[in-house]
Scaffold this motif. Sequence first.
Motif, PDB file in Angstrom:
ATOM      1  N   LEU A  32     -45.304 -34.051  41.464  1.00 61.33           N
ATOM      2  CA  LEU A  32     -44.279 -34.145  40.418  1.00 61.33           C
ATOM      3  C   LEU A  32     -43.172 -35.120  40.774  1.00 61.33           C
ATOM      4  O   LEU A  32     -42.766 -35.934  39.938  1.00 61.33           O
ATOM      5  CB  LEU A  32     -43.693 -32.760  40.142  1.00 61.33           C
ATOM      6  CG  LEU A  32     -42.569 -32.704  39.102  1.00 61.33           C
ATOM      7  CD1 LEU A  32     -43.073 -33.177  37.745  1.00 61.33           C
ATOM      8  CD2 LEU A  32     -41.995 -31.295  39.009  1.00 61.33           C
ATOM      9  N   ASN A  33     -42.656 -35.060  42.003  1.00 59.32           N
ATOM     10  CA  ASN A  33     -41.539 -35.945  42.337  1.00 59.32           C
ATOM     11  C   ASN A  33     -41.957 -37.413  42.264  1.00 59.32           C
ATOM     12  O   ASN A  33     -41.225 -38.257  41.736  1.00 59.32           O
ATOM     13  CB  ASN A  33     -40.954 -35.596  43.704  1.00 59.32           C
ATOM     14  CG  ASN A  33     -41.916 -35.809  44.857  1.00 59.32           C
ATOM     15  OD1 ASN A  33     -43.138 -35.787  44.685  1.00 59.32           O
ATOM     16  ND2 ASN A  33     -41.382 -35.976  46.055  1.00 59.32           N
ATOM     17  N   ASP A  51     -44.681 -40.242  47.610  1.00 56.99           N
ATOM     18  CA  ASP A  51     -43.629 -39.797  48.511  1.00 56.99           C
ATOM     19  C   ASP A  51     -44.100 -39.958  49.963  1.00 56.99           C
ATOM     20  O   ASP A  51     -44.220 -38.994  50.710  1.00 56.99           O
ATOM     21  CB  ASP A  51     -43.270 -38.338  48.225  1.00 56.99           C
ATOM     22  CG  ASP A  51     -42.024 -37.889  48.985  1.00 56.99           C
ATOM     23  OD1 ASP A  51     -41.420 -38.739  49.665  1.00 56.99           O
ATOM     24  OD2 ASP A  51     -41.679 -36.699  48.902  1.00 56.99           O
ATOM     25  N   LYS A  52     -44.375 -41.197  50.314  1.00 57.49           N
ATOM     26  CA  LYS A  52     -44.808 -41.503  51.675  1.00 57.49           C
ATOM     27  C   LYS A  52     -44.659 -43.000  51.915  1.00 57.49           C
ATOM     28  O   LYS A  52     -44.449 -43.782  50.974  1.00 57.49           O
ATOM     29  CB  LYS A  52     -46.272 -41.088  51.884  1.00 57.49           C
ATOM     30  CG  LYS A  52     -47.266 -41.793  50.977  1.00 57.49           C
ATOM     31  CD  LYS A  52     -48.691 -41.298  51.215  1.00 57.49           C
ATOM     32  CE  LYS A  52     -49.692 -41.992  50.292  1.00 57.49           C
ATOM     33  NZ  LYS A  52     -51.068 -41.513  50.513  1.00 57.49           N
ATOM     34  N   LYS A  56     -44.528 -49.930  51.599  1.00 57.25           N
ATOM     35  CA  LYS A  56     -44.079 -49.327  50.341  1.00 57.25           C
ATOM     36  C   LYS A  56     -43.535 -47.936  50.617  1.00 57.25           C
ATOM     37  O   LYS A  56     -43.956 -47.250  51.537  1.00 57.25           O
ATOM     38  CB  LYS A  56     -45.233 -49.253  49.330  1.00 57.25           C
ATOM     39  CG  LYS A  56     -45.862 -50.593  48.981  1.00 57.25           C
ATOM     40  CD  LYS A  56     -46.892 -50.452  47.872  1.00 57.25           C
ATOM     41  CE  LYS A  56     -48.163 -49.743  48.332  1.00 57.25           C
ATOM     42  NZ  LYS A  56     -49.015 -50.595  49.186  1.00 57.25           N
ATOM     43  N   PHE A  57     -42.589 -47.507  49.776  1.00 56.04           N
ATOM     44  CA  PHE A  57     -42.116 -46.129  49.789  1.00 56.04           C
ATOM     45  C   PHE A  57     -41.656 -45.766  48.387  1.00 56.04           C
ATOM     46  O   PHE A  57     -40.666 -46.299  47.884  1.00 56.04           O
ATOM     47  CB  PHE A  57     -40.956 -45.932  50.770  1.00 56.04           C
ATOM     48  CG  PHE A  57     -40.338 -44.555  50.676  1.00 56.04           C
ATOM     49  CD1 PHE A  57     -41.018 -43.438  51.147  1.00 56.04           C
ATOM     50  CD2 PHE A  57     -39.093 -44.375  50.081  1.00 56.04           C
ATOM     51  CE1 PHE A  57     -40.462 -42.181  51.032  1.00 56.04           C
ATOM     52  CE2 PHE A  57     -38.526 -43.114  49.969  1.00 56.04           C
ATOM     53  CZ  PHE A  57     -39.216 -42.009  50.450  1.00 56.04           C
ATOM     54  N   GLY A  58     -42.385 -44.851  47.745  1.00 55.69           N
ATOM     55  CA  GLY A  58     -42.032 -44.406  46.404  1.00 55.69           C
ATOM     56  C   GLY A  58     -41.804 -45.558  45.446  1.00 55.69           C
ATOM     57  O   GLY A  58     -42.503 -46.572  45.480  1.00 55.69           O
ATOM     58  N   ASP A  59     -40.808 -45.420  44.604  1.00 62.77           N
ATOM     59  CA  ASP A  59     -40.416 -46.475  43.664  1.00 62.77           C
ATOM     60  C   ASP A  59     -39.389 -47.406  44.280  1.00 62.77           C
ATOM     61  O   ASP A  59     -39.038 -48.430  43.695  1.00 62.77           O
ATOM     62  CB  ASP A  59     -39.797 -45.833  42.412  1.00 62.77           C
ATOM     63  CG  ASP A  59     -38.501 -45.090  42.744  1.00 62.77           C
ATOM     64  OD1 ASP A  59     -38.546 -44.193  43.614  1.00 62.77           O
ATOM     65  OD2 ASP A  59     -37.454 -45.403  42.167  1.00 62.77           O
ATOM     66  N   GLN A  60     -38.913 -47.065  45.484  1.00 65.85           N
ATOM     67  CA  GLN A  60     -37.667 -47.624  45.989  1.00 65.85           C
ATOM     68  C   GLN A  60     -37.832 -48.897  46.814  1.00 65.85           C
ATOM     69  O   GLN A  60     -37.055 -49.842  46.672  1.00 65.85           O
ATOM     70  CB  GLN A  60     -36.960 -46.547  46.813  1.00 65.85           C
ATOM     71  CG  GLN A  60     -35.535 -46.854  47.182  1.00 65.85           C
ATOM     72  CD  GLN A  60     -34.790 -45.612  47.606  1.00 65.85           C
ATOM     73  OE1 GLN A  60     -34.139 -44.984  46.789  1.00 65.85           O
ATOM     74  NE2 GLN A  60     -34.904 -45.250  48.870  1.00 65.85           N
ATOM     75  N   LYS A  61     -38.831 -48.934  47.697  1.00 69.95           N
ATOM     76  CA  LYS A  61     -38.957 -50.070  48.616  1.00 69.95           C
ATOM     77  C   LYS A  61     -39.256 -51.364  47.868  1.00 69.95           C
ATOM     78  O   LYS A  61     -38.947 -52.461  48.351  1.00 69.95           O
ATOM     79  CB  LYS A  61     -40.059 -49.782  49.636  1.00 69.95           C
ATOM     80  CG  LYS A  61     -40.034 -50.679  50.873  1.00 69.95           C
ATOM     81  CD  LYS A  61     -38.841 -50.377  51.760  1.00 69.95           C
ATOM     82  CE  LYS A  61     -38.964 -51.029  53.137  1.00 69.95           C
ATOM     83  NZ  LYS A  61     -38.982 -52.479  53.108  1.00 69.95           N
ATOM     84  N   TYR A  62     -39.827 -51.253  46.666  1.00 67.71           N
ATOM     85  CA  TYR A  62     -40.078 -52.449  45.851  1.00 67.71           C
ATOM     86  C   TYR A  62     -38.792 -53.225  45.584  1.00 67.71           C
ATOM     87  O   TYR A  62     -38.817 -54.453  45.438  1.00 67.71           O
ATOM     88  CB  TYR A  62     -40.700 -52.058  44.507  1.00 67.71           C
ATOM     89  CG  TYR A  62     -42.073 -51.431  44.594  1.00 67.71           C
ATOM     90  CD1 TYR A  62     -43.138 -52.107  45.175  1.00 67.71           C
ATOM     91  CD2 TYR A  62     -42.313 -50.163  44.058  1.00 67.71           C
ATOM     92  CE1 TYR A  62     -44.411 -51.535  45.235  1.00 67.71           C
ATOM     93  CE2 TYR A  62     -43.566 -49.593  44.108  1.00 67.71           C
ATOM     94  CZ  TYR A  62     -44.618 -50.273  44.700  1.00 67.71           C
ATOM     95  OH  TYR A  62     -45.860 -49.713  44.759  1.00 67.71           O
TER      96      TYR A  62
END
Length: 305
Positions: free
Chosen positions: A76-77, A177-178, A183-189
């Motif tokens: 879900l997250n 979530d790893k 890469k990490f989630g939506d964020q590292k992009y």
Amino acid sequence: MKNGFCIIMTKYRLYQGIALYYSLNTIMKNLEIFILCIDEETYEILSKLNLINTTLVSIEEIENEVLLKKKIERPLNAYCWTLKPVFLEYVINKFKNINRITYIDSDMYFFNDPNPIFEEGAKYSVLLSPHNYTRSLKHLESICGKYNSGFISFKKDIEGLNALKWWKERCIEWCYDKVEEGKFGDQKYLDNIQSIFNNTYDIKTPGVNIGFWNHGRYKTTIINGKVYINNVQLICYHFAGLRLLSKKEVAFIIGFKKEFIRDIYNPYINTLQNVISKVKAISNFNGYFIDKKQVQGAIIHRVNV
């Protein structure tokens, strides 16, 4: 033309999301909030609250065959992270009066008007929020990214829309979530946006998106009832890592200086208690508090009601 704010809410962060709504609606004028409701409970309760300046969007309105497949594949997250740029693009394309769209995580809270952020970055297509890690947490930048995706803003222009589309496509391709292959989630992009797109900007407005990753840089004080950090007004705090256990108890995944508990956390928890009371007055929703077994090793903080 307006700046629209987008929030994604699930029943597991409902109380915090409602608190975020009230914080924005109290301090801002000419406001448009769009909330993506991931489940029926969230949509039903928010509908009963009759939130002003707010458009509720059911998850069924934006899901398509591709997203439904990702929904099965991802927890879900991570699915909610996947939906961030999808929802932003949906809103900015559908609502023609919105000329800038800003995403904010549901566990954020505004202590002061965020308009200085948008005044400072008015000419820029993409506004990014640096983590500004403390020295002891600087190693997290290579893992979690330079920027925090809990506050990100796109202008309705060519560069802004192209950057948003690029982020959406990356998140649909992979978002978990790893950590995997940089890469990490939506964020590292987000680390790559400035090298690909022009007219992007690191938010430098003081007091923005303060969280456990950088709180060690600050001291808090209260002046005329307002929260200040290092002698500037706190605009927004990101309560990442806070978990509700009951109306009287919360868990922190990391320790804080006493003044942060006194000046920032306790007032926020009191707000959450008021939100819980509002929801209980209109619904049998039980709060979905996190099981204490899920926060083993965390710091448990008890608040007098």
